[in-house]
Design an enzyme around this catalytic site. Structure first.
Site, PDB file in Angstrom:
ATOM      1  CE1 TYR A 109      -3.740   2.513   1.226  1.00  0.00           C
ATOM      2  CE2 TYR A 109      -1.791   3.572   2.100  1.00  0.00           C
ATOM      3  CZ  TYR A 109      -3.353   3.624   1.780  1.00  0.00           C
ATOM      4  OH  TYR A 109      -3.858   4.755   1.770  1.00  0.00           O
ATOM      5  CD  GLU A 197      -5.838   4.377  -1.405  1.00  0.00           C
ATOM      6  OE1 GLU A 197      -6.121   4.751  -0.129  1.00  0.00           O
ATOM      7  OE2 GLU A 197      -6.743   3.891  -1.957  1.00  0.00           O
TER       8      GLU A 197
END
Ligand code: GDP
Ligand code: MN
Length: 386
Positions: A109, A197
């Site tokens: 992530y 993101e």
């Protein structure tokens, strides 16, 4: 402003951030044409909506061959996709992204976002990427590495080292990672992003990095200086009332309560919402018609408030400065006559030409409830919607 995954990946490509080969399609025929061009199964079919959690909602599907690709595309295109982020009403899928499937050995992530409290850009990274990152953040916050970058200094080698050591990246992979972080940081700053993101950021079997998902939010207040990004706006994904308000230059945010309110000036609008809540009711919107509002804008504001079926009463709170009370009062009278207002209307008005304004309201023959001050108005409207 949120943009779609396929648009975010377009931006990624411009910064040489590796993304899977693919293309966006609005019909099954277009999807098949893209698939035939890539012609390396398995492929992935991904719903393009402005909400995450698509994997969990059935909006991301693998296809092993051409037939399956056609079938999955048929399933996803046109579906109302409900994910943990869409709310129960879901979102209509109007486009799909067809991509070559990644060969995933690790899912990480990575995200960048501005932190108002410290006035820095925060880079967050975790080796526990994938669909359960929210769970990880809630239960194992120490699994998430956070590095703050002072935008005046920019991204420095020590920031990169902290992220790479924190993730346990092998030395032979560090060059690739550093390049990716530098490119992402540059993309973030140069495009005035509010969020970038990548989840999952995939380490493929070969060891190379690949942004399998891409989420970008642009700062809407900076869009005026990015002519190339304005085309990414998708009105279909916006609240229809908010889109309409923007057309008329009104600052409107839809909320979930039932007291519609129209105010001039953002500060007064915030105070109005507070006082509505204090009176025990809930605002249905934020609406700032602005200091220089015209009677026409007031009318459009009314139209938008009234088209919200949740609205049971309206509170008009105006301080007449640049917008004089008599002009406002005429606007209100016009609008109420035109829009056939069916809910109670409470008005509190102060400032320039307030006496003339009150007279216009009183002489209009309309059922308007006037209040002596804000608290009185809030109490009256709260009682009516209760
Ligand atoms: P989101 O659920 O809206 O965040 O959509 P993602 O693009 O992140 O996809 C959800 C999940 O589907 C990912 O976490 C992956 O596990 C899986 N996925 C997405 N693309 C691929 C792919 O190309 N190959 C494989 N094997 N899995 C994928
Ligand atoms: Mn994702």
């Amino acid at each position: 402003m949120k943009i779609h995954e396929y648009q975010a990946k377009e931006l990624f490509r411009r910064y040489a951030i590796p993304v899977p080969e693919g293309g966006v399609a609005a019909t099954v025929a277009e999807a098949l044409a893209i698939a035939d061009e890539i012609n390396a199964y398995p492929l992935v079919v991904k719903a393009q909506i402005h909400a995450g959690g698509r994997g969990k909602g059935g909006g991301v599907k693998l296809a092993a061959d051409r037939e399956e690709l056609q079938q999955k595309t048929c399933e996803i295109l046109g579906m109302t996709l409900v994910t943990p982020q869409t709310g129960p009403e879901g979102r209509l899928v109007q486009k799909v992204l067809i991509e070559q499937a990644a060969d995933i050995s690790r899912e990480l992530y990575l995200s960048l976002l501005p932190d108002r409290a410290t006035a820095t850009i925060v880079i967050m990274a975790s080796s526990a990427g994938g669909m359960d990152i929210e769970h990880t953040a809630a239960t194992m916050p120490d699994k998430i590495i956070k590095v703050s970058v002072n935008p005046l200094q920019g991204l420095q080698p020590h920031h990169i080292r902290r992220i790479l050591f924190g993730l346990g990246i092998a030395p032979d992979m560090m060059k690739q990672w550093s390049a990716l972080l530098a490119a992402l940081y540059r993309l973030f700053v140069e495009n005035d992003c509010a969020l970038v993101e990548i989840n999952p950021l995939v380490v493929a079997g070969s060891g190379s990095l690949l942004a399998v998902d891409a989420k970008i939010e642009l700062d809407a207040n900076a869009l005026f200086r990015h002519a190339d990004l304005q085309k990414y706006r998708d009105v279909n994904e916006e609240d229809p009332f908010e889109a309409k308000a923007r057309e008329y230059n009104l600052n409107y945010i839809r909320l979930s309560g039932n007291v519609g309110n129209m105010v001039n000036g953002a500060g007064l609008a915030m105070a109005t919402m507070d006082i509505i809540k204090q009176a025990g009711a809930e605002p249905a919107n934020f609406l700032d018609v602005g200091g220089g509002a015209t009677a026409a804008m007031v009318e459009k504001g009314f139209e938008i408030i009234l088209s919200d079926p949740n609205v049971r009463g309206i509170f008009i709170n105006i301080f007449g400065g640049i917008l004089r009370c008599d002009v406002l009062a005429s606007g209100i009278v016009e609008a109420v006559k035109k829009c056939s207002v069916t809910v109670p209307l409470v008005i509190r008005m102060e400032g320039t030409n307030v006496e003339q304004g009150r007279k216009i309201l009183a002489d209009s023959g309309l059922q308007l409830i006037t209040a002596v001050d804000m608290a009185d108005a809030a109490a009256k409207v709260a009682e009516m919607v209760a």
